[in-house]
Design an enzyme around this catalytic site. Structure first.
Site, PDB file in Angstrom:
ATOM      1  N   GLU A 106     -53.639  24.328  18.136  1.00  0.00           N
ATOM      2  CA  GLU A 106     -53.895  23.327  17.223  1.00  0.00           C
ATOM      3  C   GLU A 106     -55.693  22.968  17.066  1.00  0.00           C
ATOM      4  OE1 GLU A 106     -51.936  20.001  19.049  1.00  0.00           O
ATOM      5  OE2 GLU A 106     -50.277  20.326  17.874  1.00  0.00           O
ATOM      6  N   GLU A 137     -43.821  33.968  36.303  1.00  0.00           N
ATOM      7  CA  GLU A 137     -44.461  32.776  36.961  1.00  0.00           C
ATOM      8  C   GLU A 137     -45.162  33.292  38.371  1.00  0.00           C
ATOM      9  OE1 GLU A 137     -42.053  29.533  38.911  1.00  0.00           O
ATOM     10  OE2 GLU A 137     -41.788  29.234  36.610  1.00  0.00           O
TER      11      GLU A 137
END
Length: 324
Positions: A106, A137
């Protein structure tokens, strides 16, 4: 001679021991705590569940507020590095990784940053945004490799994000970055986390147990989103990407943003539509340049030069005009 059955039994015992250790770790985490008072929540009317959930969400801003001094210090340190040409890099897995990628994505349309300036790394790569990548992960080495692939420098800032504060990918990113001399932030939702301890700036936003046991996309995710909003937005304010509360570096990439660009110039200058169109035409549609051209009464090239000399800070460029 060892039989296949013996080997399988040994493997099973090892796995059982490993999972037992992990279960014991999870049992100590606030974000994983079980709430017996909500054990019958599935039997409640929908509006009652919504009311409970809304009340839980309302506690998150207070948890963030408790850490504002630490957050502010981390922002100032980040802005200092970025002013020297460093990058802001988020690293996380699962929900935490997705939130980092979201915040990074963004920044270009909001602040006209290059996509290489704010980067989101998620364990398992881009495909992990929509589908879990098993085991990603759990690898510190994967995080180090991802950072090395970016050509990490000492001017960069790396933010490890993990609700539990124990995710190896996030911890590995912070440890590797710190060893390279980069600034490191560790954002988690448990006190005394390994992630916070590994980072130069530990940001532990303790929001308490979740409505659904262990579902850290809820309050923990909301807390992480709020902190990431602060980190990127206030850093960009410090870098001169705004003028007051106006997004003067907004990139007009669609009709809505083109209309917003004209509104921003109008709010900043009070100029007529004709003056605004002329200024935007003279500055290749750059909002900040157009505002300087109008308020400073200079042409487009002069506005660009003044902003370059002031490192993009509109107020400094206007001050320079007014002192000449």
């Amino acid at each position: 001679m060892t039989s296949t059955a013996d080997t399988d039994a040994t493997t099973a015992d090892s796995a059982s021991g490993s999972y037992g250790e992990l279960r014991a770790q999870l049992a100590t985490l606030t974000t994983e705590a079980f709430r017996p008072e909500l054990a019958d929540i599935d039997q409640l009317p929908t509006q009652d569940i919504a009311r409970i959930m809304n009340g839980e969400d309302g506690t998150v801003p207070a948890a963030v507020a408790d850490k504002l001094p630490q957050i502010s210090a981390a922002i100032d340190a980040t802005a200092e590095r970025m002013a020297r040409g460093g990058r802001l890099i988020y690293a996380g897995a699962g929900t935490a990784g997705r939130l980092g990628v979201l915040d990074a994505s963004e920044c270009p349309p909001t602040f006209n940053t290059d996509p290489s300036e704010v980067i989101g790394l998620i364990a398992g790569g881009p495909s992990a945004m929509v589908k879990a990548v098993e085991g990603a992960e759990d690898s510190k080495e994967l995080a180090a490799a991802d950072l090395d692939g970016l050509g990490l420098t000492a001017d960069d800032t790396v933010v490890g994000i993990s609700a539990s504060g124990r995710t190896p990918y996030a911890i590995g990113a912070v440890e590797h970055a710190r060893a390279k001399g980069a600034l490191t932030l560790g954002l988690s939702c448990n006190a005394d986390s390994v992630l916070a301890a590994a980072a130069e700036h530990g940001l532990e936003i303790v929001v308490g147990p979740e409505l659904l046991t262990g579902s850290t996309r809820l309050k923990a995710g909301t807390a992480q989103k709020l902190v990431l909003n602060m980190l990127s937005t206030i850093t960009m304010i410090r870098l001169g990407k705004t003028y007051g509360n106006l997004m003067v570096d907004v990139r007009a990439s669609n009709e809505k943003l083109r209309a917003r660009s004209r509104r921003i110039v109008s709010l900043a200058t009070g100029a007529s539509d004709q003056e605004i169109e002329a200024a935007l035409a003279a500055t290749d549609g750059e909002v900040k340049n157009a505002i300087l051209a109008i308020l400073g009464e200079v042409d487009g090239p002069t506005a660009a030069t003044l902003l370059a000399d002031s490192h993009g800070h509109l107020r400094a460029a206007l001050a320079a005009v007014r002192t000449t």
